[in-house]
Design a protein around this motif. Structure first.
Motif, short mmCIF file in Angstrom:
data_model
loop_
_atom_site.label_atom_id
_atom_site.label_comp_id
_atom_site.label_asym_id
_atom_site.label_seq_id
_atom_site.Cartn_x
_atom_site.Cartn_y
_atom_site.Cartn_z
N SER A 1 -3.23 6.47 6.68
CA SER A 1 -3.04 5.19 6.02
C SER A 1 -1.95 4.36 6.68
O SER A 1 -1.93 3.13 6.54
CB SER A 1 -2.70 5.40 4.54
N LEU A 2 -1.03 4.99 7.41
CA LEU A 2 -0.01 4.22 8.12
C LEU A 2 -0.65 3.35 9.20
O LEU A 2 -0.20 2.22 9.43
CB LEU A 2 1.02 5.17 8.74
N GLN B 1 -3.59 2.11 8.90
CA GLN B 1 -4.22 1.03 8.15
C GLN B 1 -3.21 -0.04 7.75
O GLN B 1 -3.54 -1.23 7.73
CB GLN B 1 -4.91 1.59 6.90
N VAL B 2 -1.99 0.37 7.44
CA VAL B 2 -0.94 -0.61 7.14
C VAL B 2 -0.69 -1.51 8.34
O VAL B 2 -0.56 -2.73 8.23
CB VAL B 2 0.35 0.11 6.70
N GLU B 3 -0.64 -0.91 9.53
CA GLU B 3 -0.44 -1.70 10.74
C GLU B 3 -1.59 -2.66 10.98
O GLU B 3 -1.39 -3.81 11.39
CB GLU B 3 -0.29 -0.75 11.95
N TYR C 1 4.57 -5.60 4.18
CA TYR C 1 4.69 -4.26 4.76
C TYR C 1 5.21 -3.26 3.72
O TYR C 1 4.67 -2.16 3.56
CB TYR C 1 5.62 -4.31 5.97
N GLN D 1 2.53 -2.67 0.99
CA GLN D 1 1.45 -1.81 1.45
C GLN D 1 1.89 -0.36 1.59
O GLN D 1 1.13 0.57 1.30
CB GLN D 1 0.91 -2.32 2.79
N LEU D 2 3.12 -0.16 2.01
CA LEU D 2 3.64 1.21 2.14
C LEU D 2 3.74 1.88 0.78
O LEU D 2 3.54 3.10 0.67
CB LEU D 2 5.02 1.17 2.81
N ILE E 1 -0.11 3.02 -1.32
CA ILE E 1 -1.02 4.11 -0.97
C ILE E 1 -1.17 4.97 -2.21
O ILE E 1 -0.28 5.73 -2.58
CB ILE E 1 -0.49 4.89 0.23
N SER F 1 -4.42 -1.35 -2.07
CA SER F 1 -4.11 -0.36 -1.04
C SER F 1 -4.56 -0.90 0.32
O SER F 1 -5.38 -1.83 0.40
CB SER F 1 -4.81 0.96 -1.35
N PRO F 2 -4.05 -0.33 1.41
CA PRO F 2 -4.48 -0.81 2.74
C PRO F 2 -5.98 -0.71 2.96
O PRO F 2 -6.58 -1.61 3.56
CB PRO F 2 -3.70 0.11 3.70
N HIS G 1 3.81 9.78 6.10
CA HIS G 1 3.87 8.67 5.15
C HIS G 1 5.01 8.84 4.16
O HIS G 1 5.78 7.90 3.90
CB HIS G 1 2.55 8.55 4.39
#
Length: 745
Positions: free
Chosen positions: A189-190, A192-194, A230, A233-234, A237, A349-350, A545
């Motif tokens: 998922s990190l 996906q955040v990017e 950012y 979104q973090l 999750i 969520s992302p 994460h």
């Protein structure tokens, strides 16, 4: 059947003017009192007021106390200075307001989770209104911010009002997978955040936005929207995990509609599905969560008198946790009178943000936006407020009181301490069930090492749930003491993810407590807790994460306290970059955040030592270089101007660095930012140099040709000497340089 229960900005020196066109110069982008209900069954705790039909919103908020006891006003230390804002948005101006905004964002991310389980006829009624996801998608956006002030009682019985309280509605069963893989879907998922951040930057820089620049989107008194995205979104999750119960359901909304031919039997069947059927929770989720029954009445086609009779039967059969929600089944369009646009979900969520937006069932020329009638909006808001204020919060308060009296008090007593010592040193106290089944793995025998979780009825799991409930009720003192009580138990059982989570949330609770002291000893203990949590998350559990979330919470909460805590926040941000936890866009955001942390350490009036403007300016230059590598010259120009403002406070009147290498690095960075900015706008570089001397133009052209295709300014040789500084190396050199210059001053 009855179911269970301001100083003006300093003008920069002429020799350090970045030479970049000033675009959008206004902003920069992105123990315990016994309760009379403690012995009752959890689902039979009566609401604070009697149930009724959906009341007007004004009547539900007018009875609340006017004075707010929110401790936000006391959370910022009075020694923190207030700095005026520069032309492109200094990261330290309006720091108190930005700190409170960030604290509220973090607190709201740990909101109670309420599951939604609706009958097929209810979902079909809602789909006719344009919501493909059914009843859950309809009420989800309205639960994130509950209107009015909610009153919550802490462990000592005192009440406090909160105006930013909310709840998370989830589709029951989808957010709680049966698999107990500790890293399933969380590390990926990190990335996906990017990707979400990349799409946000691309949408801002797209030609469809015309003359809109990234700096235009930043409010002068808040944190960068890109960094807030950012951080959100973090923290969004949403996959549930055994080691923490923030994503476990506190309550479940069981809904049927007035179209149902067998309403009471349908409610019993839906309850049975949540208890031991297809929607049953895994063994690491406590099954005794609140059930709340909702009857959705169709205002356009059904008779309200029949629905009222059915609602009275529901209250007699299932108790007082019921509600009659009156909605229109017709779809609302923007051309209708009293149409209200459905608010966008803040905590997507992302993966949800990256998925294709849902198309309306019928193309009604609404640009894909969903609308509701004003009567529907008021009914949904009243329903959610009644659910949270009269049922969910009292249920959580009751559970905390019961667990604190029955479990935590014994654990804090002498017998509990002796039992803990016997488990650690002699191996006594193993449960008979664990010894028979062979599932025990620690000193207590309660930890299932094969699957990596405690069963929901074990004391370690109950105390963790009690601590999380206290945290969501914003009783941070009780939460911190409970997390501290659990740390040794998890360490003895070698339950490393539980161990890391207890250390992390103990430090977070201590920092959120407005009465917590900011002494050096206290900060050292908090740093030690964050260090232990990161080591267990990353080294023992390989959970990147959770590690990044822990470090980010440390950065934001320490930064909000100011003083020496802000320097500690900068160190944790640097550690996140050193460990390689953040992607390229995150590197630029963290570079800006480090600069902001150092810039908050300003000296007192009349004192020339004690500030960290030199370090702040250095990290702002590094952030400009990071944005330049990503092809974002506008963001790099904003960071460069911020560095100019910061260095103007520490450099001499000529604006020249004491280190020739640093002076050359700044000049080359300024020139490359200008080149990148002109290339992004499709302008002629040589026409924009502003020089008429042919030799000067030729020399400038040679310099530009050498720098136009450079990948990184930090890793490239310069004209006068070589400057190959990485951010970590530059931190050490910057410390020495800052000390030397302060001695000269």
């Amino acid at each position: 059947m009855t179911s269970p229960g301001d100083a003006p900005p300093v003008k920069p020196p002429p020799s350090f003017s970045p030479g970049v066109p000033r675009v959008a110069s206004k902003a920069r982008y992105p123990g315990q009192r016994r309760d009379s209900t403690a012995s009752l069954d959890p689902d039979q705790v009566e609401p604070r007021t009697g149930p009724s039909l959906t009341p007007p919103l004004s009547s539900t908020t007018s009875e609340l106390p006017i004075r707010s006891a929110s401790p936000y006003a006391r959370s910022v230390r009075s020694s923190t200075p207030q700095i005026a804002r520069s032309s492109l948005g200094s990261p330290i101006d309006g720091r108190a307001d930005a700190a409170l905004d960030t604290r509220s964002l973090i607190i709201r991310s740990f909101s109670p989770v309420i599951g939604v389980y609706a009958s097929p006829d209810t979902d079909e009624l809602v789909r006719q209104k344009g919501f493909k996801g059914g009843f859950w998608e309809l009420i989800r956006p309205f639960g994130e911010t509950i209107p009015g002030k909610l009153v919550v009682r802490d462990s000592v019985g005192s009440s406090r009002g909160w105006e930013d309280y909310g709840a998370r509605f989830v589709n029951l069963g989808e957010s709680c997978p049966a698999s107990t893989d500790p890293n399933q879907g969380r590390n990926s998922s990190l990335a996906q955040v990017e990707t979400v951040l990349e799409r946000e930057l691309d949408s801002i820089d797209s030609p469809s936005n015309g003359a809109l620049h990234p700096q235009d989107l930043l409010s002068p008194s808040t944190t960068s929207p890109l960094y807030k995205l950012y951080l959100r979104q973090l923290l969004s999750i949403a996959s549930a995990s055994p080691h923490e119960t923030f994503r476990h359901p506190v309550a479940c909304v069981i809904a049927i509609s007035s179209r149902n031919t067998a309403p009471l039997e349908s409610l019993r069947q839906l309850y049975a599905d949540t208890n031991n059927g297809k929607r049953k929770m895994p063994d690491w989720i406590h099954p005794e969560y609140l059930r709340y029954y909702v009857l959705v009445h169709d205002e356009d086609h059904d008779d309200i008198s029949e629905s009222t009779k059915l609602y009275d039967q529901m209250k007699r059969h299932f108790g007082l946790h019921c509600h009659l929600l009156r909605l229109r089944s017709n779809q609302c369009v923007v051309t209708d009178d009293n149409s209200v646009q459905v608010p966008e979900c803040e905590w997507l969520s992302p993966s949800e943000r990256l998925s294709n937006p849902s198309e309306p069932l019928v193309d009604l020329d609404s640009d894909g936006l969903l609308y509701l009638f004003e009567s529907d909006v008021m009914a949904i808001k009243g329903f959610i407020r009644e659910l949270v204020a009269q049922s969910v919060i009292p249920f959580m308060e009751n559970r905390v009181a019961v667990w604190n009296d029955q479990v935590a008090s014994r654990r804090r007593g002498i017998s509990g301490r002796l039992m803990s010592m016997s488990r650690k040193w002699a191996g006594f106290g193993s449960s008979s069930r664990s010894s028979l089944t062979g599932s025990g793995g620690g000193a207590s025998g309660n930890y299932n090492m094969a699957h990596g979780f405690y069963h929901f009825d074990h004391s370690e799991a109950i105390l963790r749930k009690m601590a999380d409930y206290s945290f969501m009720l914003r009783d941070w003192k009780l939460a911190a003491s409970t997390y501290e009580l659990l740390r040794s138990d998890y360490a003895n059982d070698k339950a490393w993810k539980y161990h890391a989570g207890a250390y992390e949330m103990c430090a977070v609770s201590t920092l959120l407590n407005p009465l917590g002291t900011g002494t050096k000893t206290k900060l050292e203990s908090i740093d030690q807790m964050f260090d232990t949590a990161c080591y267990s998350y990353l080294t023992r559990c390989s959970d990147t994460h959770s590690t990044l979330r822990c470090l980010t919470l440390a950065v934001e909460l320490l930064r909000s306290r100011g003083g020496s805590a802000a320097e500690s926040a900068a160190k944790w941000a640097m550690r996140a970059m050193d460990l390689g936890l953040v992607e390229p866009i995150g590197q630029g955001l963290f570079g800006e955040r480090i600069s902001s942390c150092y810039a908050s350490r300003t000296p007192l009036h009349g004192v020339r030592w004690g500030g960290r403007h030199r370090k702040a300016g250095m990290w702002s230059l590094f952030a400009a270089d990071m944005w330049l590598r990503l092809g974002k010259p506008s963001l790099a120009a904003a960071c460069l101007e911020e560095a100019e403002r910061l260095y103007a406070n520490v450099l001499g009147s000529d604006g020249v660095f004491t280190m020739p290498e640093m002076q050359t690095f700044a000049e080359n960075l300024r020139l490359s930012v200008k080149v990148g900015y002109l290339e992004a706008r499709g302008l002629d570089i040589r026409e924009e140099t502003g020089s008429t001397d042919p030799l000067d133009n030729e020399e400038t052209s040679e310099k530009l040709d050498r720098r136009m295709h450079r990948r990184s300014l930090i890793a490239s040789p310069l004209d006068t000497g070589s400057l190959t500084l990485t951010p970590v190396q530059a931190t050490r050199d910057g410390d020495n340089l800052a000390n030397d210059d302060f001695e000269r001053a």
